[in-house]
Design a protein around this motif. Structure first.
Motif: not given
Length: 211
Positions: A75-81, A84-93
């Motif tokens: 799991k990982m989350r990259f949240e661009y400020t 604003a709004g750009l997201l890259v998220v790993a949820d385990g799958s």
């Protein structure tokens, strides 16, 4: 659906750099260099839960800022400020990317992305990537220059670590065309009790289509 590394856009610089950490401890490296690789492996494997901030400088000196959260395995989350709004998220799958400015959502299985290597329960530094150089400094800081052994012409990454205390400081990606992207970790600290919803990202475009 197969999604290439490039398809994740801005977030790919972070994803590719961290995933490039697994490195082949080649016989041409000195004993001191191989010891440095083992230190890096131990450090990265121990980075099981963390958070911080980063600044990304692109090929045209475009600067983008953001925050990130890490929870191993998977799991990982990259949240661009900025932007604003750009997201890259790993949820385990899966790894998902959402760009609200373009109203574009992309998703790929975690196992089909280079991020899966870094988010594994144990980071290995003895397989998969060719080491071009290990640079050691008197201060204890060091840098590892590596590239994908299977696709050496696709580019390289330099991972830079502080020596005392040891900490991942930054990475620089050079792509196949010679363009460079530098990511500096302005803060990095252990984290505990991270909220589960940090690592969840549903497709916002589906909701818009239903409306």
């Amino acid at each position: 659906m197969t999604v290439s590394r490039r398809a994740f856009g801005l977030g790919s610089a972070v994803v590719l750099a961290l995933a490039a950490a697994p490195a082949l401890a080649q016989s041409t490296l000195s004993a001191e260099d191989q010891a440095v690789l083992r230190r890096a492996q131990t450090y990265l494997t121990g980075l099981t839960s963390a958070q911080g901030t980063f600044v990304e400088t692109g090929p045209n000196n475009q600067r983008r800022a953001g925050r990130f959260w890490l929870q191993r395995p998977g799991k990982m989350r990259f949240e661009y400020t900025d932007p604003a709004g750009l997201l890259v998220v790993a949820d385990g799958s899966n790894v998902s990317r959402w760009d609200p400015r373009l109203n574009v959502f992309r998703q790929a299985p975690l196992g089909q992305t280079p991020l899966s290597t870094f988010l594994a329960r144990e980071v290995r530094l003895d397989q998969g990537v060719r080491i071009d150089r290990v640079t050691r400094m008197d201060s204890g800081a060091f840098a590892i220059t590596a590239r994908d052994a299977r696709r050496p012409n696709e580019g390289s990454v330099i991972l830079a670590f502080a020596g005392s205390p040891m900490r991942l400081q930054e990475w620089t990606i050079t792509d196949a065309q010679g363009s460079r992207t530098r990511v500096q970790l302005t803060t990095l600290q252990p984290a505990s009790g991270l909220a589960a919803n940090l690592f969840q990202l549903r497709d916002p475009t589906r909701r818009a289509r239903r409306d």
